[in-house]
Design a protein around this motif. Structure first.
Motif, PDB file in Angstrom:
ATOM      1  N   ALA A 193       0.833  -1.208   0.000  1.00  0.00           N
ATOM      2  CA  ALA A 193       0.000   0.000   0.000  1.00  0.00           C
ATOM      3  C   ALA A 193       0.867   1.257   0.000  1.00  0.00           C
ATOM      4  CB  ALA A 193      -0.927  -0.007   1.213  1.00  0.00           C
ATOM      5  N   LEU A 194       1.934   1.262   0.788  1.00  0.00           N
ATOM      6  CA  LEU A 194       2.821   2.426   0.805  1.00  0.00           C
ATOM      7  C   LEU A 194       3.568   2.587  -0.517  1.00  0.00           C
ATOM      8  CD1 LEU A 194       4.265   2.207   4.431  1.00  0.00           C
ATOM      9  CD2 LEU A 194       2.654   3.894   3.536  1.00  0.00           C
ATOM     10  N   LEU A 195       3.979   1.473  -1.131  1.00  0.00           N
ATOM     11  CA  LEU A 195       4.622   1.551  -2.444  1.00  0.00           C
ATOM     12  C   LEU A 195       3.659   2.120  -3.495  1.00  0.00           C
ATOM     13  CD1 LEU A 195       6.725  -1.718  -2.746  1.00  0.00           C
ATOM     14  CD2 LEU A 195       7.554   0.631  -2.861  1.00  0.00           C
ATOM     15  N   ALA A 196       2.401   1.677  -3.456  1.00  0.00           N
ATOM     16  CA  ALA A 196       1.409   2.186  -4.414  1.00  0.00           C
ATOM     17  C   ALA A 196       1.173   3.674  -4.197  1.00  0.00           C
ATOM     18  CB  ALA A 196       0.105   1.409  -4.268  1.00  0.00           C
ATOM     19  N   ALA A 197       1.040   4.088  -2.928  1.00  0.00           N
ATOM     20  CA  ALA A 197       0.847   5.508  -2.648  1.00  0.00           C
ATOM     21  C   ALA A 197       2.064   6.315  -3.079  1.00  0.00           C
ATOM     22  CB  ALA A 197       0.566   5.713  -1.157  1.00  0.00           C
ATOM     23  N   GLY A 198       3.253   5.808  -2.808  1.00  0.00           N
ATOM     24  CA  GLY A 198       4.470   6.507  -3.219  1.00  0.00           C
ATOM     25  C   GLY A 198       4.593   6.586  -4.726  1.00  0.00           C
ATOM     26  N   GLY A 199       4.252   5.490  -5.412  1.00  0.00           N
ATOM     27  CA  GLY A 199       4.276   5.502  -6.868  1.00  0.00           C
ATOM     28  C   GLY A 199       3.281   6.495  -7.444  1.00  0.00           C
ATOM     29  N   TYR A 200       2.107   6.566  -6.841  1.00  0.00           N
ATOM     30  CA  TYR A 200       1.088   7.528  -7.285  1.00  0.00           C
ATOM     31  C   TYR A 200       1.593   8.961  -7.121  1.00  0.00           C
ATOM     32  CZ  TYR A 200      -3.170  10.289  -7.257  1.00  0.00           C
ATOM     33  OH  TYR A 200      -4.110  11.245  -7.502  1.00  0.00           O
ATOM     34  N   ILE A 201       2.205   9.253  -5.979  1.00  0.00           N
ATOM     35  CA  ILE A 201       2.704  10.610  -5.724  1.00  0.00           C
ATOM     36  C   ILE A 201       3.844  10.953  -6.685  1.00  0.00           C
ATOM     37  CG2 ILE A 201       3.929  12.021  -4.021  1.00  0.00           C
ATOM     38  CD1 ILE A 201       2.214  10.565  -1.882  1.00  0.00           C
ATOM     39  N   ILE A 202       4.733  10.009  -6.918  1.00  0.00           N
ATOM     40  CA  ILE A 202       5.838  10.258  -7.854  1.00  0.00           C
ATOM     41  C   ILE A 202       5.292  10.479  -9.267  1.00  0.00           C
ATOM     42  CG2 ILE A 202       7.831   9.173  -8.984  1.00  0.00           C
ATOM     43  CD1 ILE A 202       8.486   7.905  -6.246  1.00  0.00           C
ATOM     44  N   ALA A 203       4.297   9.664  -9.659  1.00  0.00           N
ATOM     45  CA  ALA A 203       3.702   9.835 -10.984  1.00  0.00           C
ATOM     46  C   ALA A 203       2.997  11.187 -11.098  1.00  0.00           C
ATOM     47  CB  ALA A 203       2.727   8.696 -11.263  1.00  0.00           C
ATOM     48  N   TRP A 204       2.319  11.608 -10.051  1.00  0.00           N
ATOM     49  CA  TRP A 204       1.661  12.930 -10.054  1.00  0.00           C
ATOM     50  C   TRP A 204       2.705  14.035 -10.195  1.00  0.00           C
ATOM     51  CZ3 TRP A 204      -2.970  15.143 -10.442  1.00  0.00           C
ATOM     52  CH2 TRP A 204      -3.082  16.493 -10.073  1.00  0.00           C
ATOM     53  N   ASP A 205       3.783  13.925  -9.429  1.00  0.00           N
ATOM     54  CA  ASP A 205       4.834  14.938  -9.466  1.00  0.00           C
ATOM     55  C   ASP A 205       5.538  14.959 -10.825  1.00  0.00           C
ATOM     56  OD1 ASP A 205       6.288  16.995  -8.079  1.00  0.00           O
ATOM     57  OD2 ASP A 205       8.004  15.599  -8.039  1.00  0.00           O
ATOM     58  N   ALA A 206       5.662  13.786 -11.441  1.00  0.00           N
ATOM     59  CA  ALA A 206       6.313  13.697 -12.749  1.00  0.00           C
ATOM     60  C   ALA A 206       5.394  14.145 -13.886  1.00  0.00           C
ATOM     61  CB  ALA A 206       6.788  12.275 -12.998  1.00  0.00           C
ATOM     62  N   GLY A 207       4.124  14.343 -13.580  1.00  0.00           N
ATOM     63  CA  GLY A 207       3.172  14.824 -14.582  1.00  0.00           C
ATOM     64  C   GLY A 207       2.676  13.746 -15.518  1.00  0.00           C
ATOM     65  N   VAL A 208       2.566  12.506 -15.042  1.00  0.00           N
ATOM     66  CA  VAL A 208       2.056  11.415 -15.861  1.00  0.00           C
ATOM     67  C   VAL A 208       0.598  11.707 -16.214  1.00  0.00           C
ATOM     68  CG1 VAL A 208       1.533   8.939 -15.892  1.00  0.00           C
ATOM     69  CG2 VAL A 208       3.646   9.752 -14.836  1.00  0.00           C
ATOM     70  N   LYS A 209       0.302  11.671 -17.514  1.00  0.00           N
ATOM     71  CA  LYS A 209      -1.007  12.082 -18.019  1.00  0.00           C
ATOM     72  C   LYS A 209      -2.132  11.207 -17.484  1.00  0.00           C
ATOM     73  CE  LYS A 209      -3.300  13.490 -22.144  1.00  0.00           C
ATOM     74  NZ  LYS A 209      -3.083  14.560 -23.035  1.00  0.00           N
ATOM     75  N   LEU A 210      -1.924   9.896 -17.378  1.00  0.00           N
ATOM     76  CA  LEU A 210      -2.963   8.985 -16.903  1.00  0.00           C
ATOM     77  C   LEU A 210      -3.387   9.343 -15.471  1.00  0.00           C
ATOM     78  CD1 LEU A 210      -4.657   6.392 -17.343  1.00  0.00           C
ATOM     79  CD2 LEU A 210      -2.738   5.116 -16.390  1.00  0.00           C
ATOM     80  N   ILE A 211      -2.427   9.588 -14.588  1.00  0.00           N
ATOM     81  CA  ILE A 211      -2.730   9.945 -13.193  1.00  0.00           C
ATOM     82  C   ILE A 211      -3.466  11.280 -13.149  1.00  0.00           C
ATOM     83  CG2 ILE A 211      -1.711  10.472 -10.946  1.00  0.00           C
ATOM     84  CD1 ILE A 211      -1.518   7.535 -11.735  1.00  0.00           C
ATOM     85  N   ARG A 212      -3.019  12.235 -13.908  1.00  0.00           N
ATOM     86  CA  ARG A 212      -3.678  13.547 -13.932  1.00  0.00           C
ATOM     87  C   ARG A 212      -5.099  13.433 -14.477  1.00  0.00           C
ATOM     88  NH1 ARG A 212      -0.415  18.196 -12.312  1.00  0.00           N
ATOM     89  NH2 ARG A 212       1.629  17.290 -11.997  1.00  0.00           N
ATOM     90  N   THR A 213      -5.329  12.539 -15.427  1.00  0.00           N
ATOM     91  CA  THR A 213      -6.678  12.336 -15.968  1.00  0.00           C
ATOM     92  C   THR A 213      -7.582  11.727 -14.910  1.00  0.00           C
ATOM     93  OG1 THR A 213      -5.732  11.966 -18.155  1.00  0.00           O
ATOM     94  CG2 THR A 213      -7.994  11.236 -17.828  1.00  0.00           C
ATOM     95  N   TRP A 214      -7.066  10.722 -14.142  1.00  0.00           N
ATOM     96  CA  TRP A 214      -7.868  10.115 -13.082  1.00  0.00           C
ATOM     97  C   TRP A 214      -8.257  11.150 -12.027  1.00  0.00           C
ATOM     98  CZ3 TRP A 214      -4.607   5.112 -11.945  1.00  0.00           C
ATOM     99  CH2 TRP A 214      -4.828   4.180 -12.965  1.00  0.00           C
ATOM    100  N   VAL A 215      -7.319  11.993 -11.658  1.00  0.00           N
ATOM    101  CA  VAL A 215      -7.601  13.000 -10.635  1.00  0.00           C
ATOM    102  C   VAL A 215      -8.591  14.032 -11.162  1.00  0.00           C
ATOM    103  CG1 VAL A 215      -6.576  14.847  -9.254  1.00  0.00           C
ATOM    104  CG2 VAL A 215      -5.424  12.651  -9.442  1.00  0.00           C
TER     105      VAL A 215
END
Length: 187
Positions: free
Chosen positions: A19-41
C-alpha cells in the motif's frame, strides 16, 4: 514466537508495504506529470470529496478505524511478546518400546541446579519455553566477574550435550546465558 504469528506479521507488513509503495508511486507519478494519473484526478468530484469530513458519519468512521487499529495492534503485540510454554515431550523408550512423556520444566530446573554447582556461579534461573517452534531449556546464570569463562563454557556444553543425549529422539535446544556481576558490586 510461533511460526503462524511470524507468518501473520509478515503478511501484515507485506500488505502495508505494498500500500505504501502504491501511494508513493502515485505521488511520484503525479509529481512527474504522468497524463494517466492527472486524468484520473481530474475525473474526481472535488466538491464532494472535500465535503466528506463534514458528513455526520465521518466522525464515527474515524473513531471505529482508530479503535480497530488499537485492538488489532495490541492483540498482535501481545501475541508477539507472549512466551510459549512447552508441552510434554514424547520419547520412546529404546528397550521396552513404550512411549514416555517428559515435562521439560523440571528438566530445566535440574540443568540450572547442576550449573549452579559450578565454581563462581552465584545464581541460576530456568524456564522451558518454545522459541521459534523449538522446545528450549533456557537457563540464565549469574556469576562472579572473575569466573573462568572458557572452563564454564566447556562444562555448560557438556551438561547441554548430556541433556540432549538423555532426551534422545526429540528436538530440544539448551540455551545457557551467562551474566557476570559488576566488578564494583563484588568489592
Amino acid at each position: 514466537m510461533n511460526r503462524y504469528i511470524a507468518g501473520l506479521d509478515r503478511i501484515i507488513v507485506l500488505v502495508i508495504g505494498v500500500a505504501l509503495l502504491a501511494a508513493g508511486g502515485y505521488i511520484i507519478a503525479w509529481d512527474a506529470g504522468v497524463k494517466l494519473i492527472r486524468t484520473w484526478v481530474s475525473r474526481l468530484d472535488r466538491h464532494r470529496l472535500l465535503g466528506i469530513p463534514e458528513e455526520d458519519w465521518w466522525h464515527w468512521v474515524l473513531t471505529g478505524t482508530f479503535v480497530v487499529c488499537v485492538v488489532v495492534g495490541l492483540g498482535l503485540l501481545s501475541l508477539n511478546l507472549q512466551r510459549r510454554r512447552t508441552r510434554a515431550v514424547e520419547l520412546q523408550h529404546n528397550e521396552s518400546g513404550t512411549d514416555v512423556s517428559v515435562d521439560l520444566g523440571p528438566v530445566a530446573s535440574g540443568v540450572a541446579s547442576e550449573l549452579g554447582q559450578l565454581p563462581g556461579v552465584r545464581n541460576t534461573k530456568s524456564r522451558a519455553t518454545v522459541d521459534r517452534g523449538l522446545p528450549t531449556l533456557s537457563i540464565v546464570v549469574t556469576a562472579d566477574p572473575g569466573i573462568d569463562v572458557v572452563d564454564f563454557t566447556a562444562r555448560a556444553e557438556r551438561i547441554a550435550a548430556s541433556v540432549r543425549r538423555n532426551l534422545d529422539g526429540s528436538d530440544i535446544a539448551v540455551q545457557v546465558l551467562l551474566h557476570l556481576d559488576r566488578v564494583d558490586a563484588v568489592q
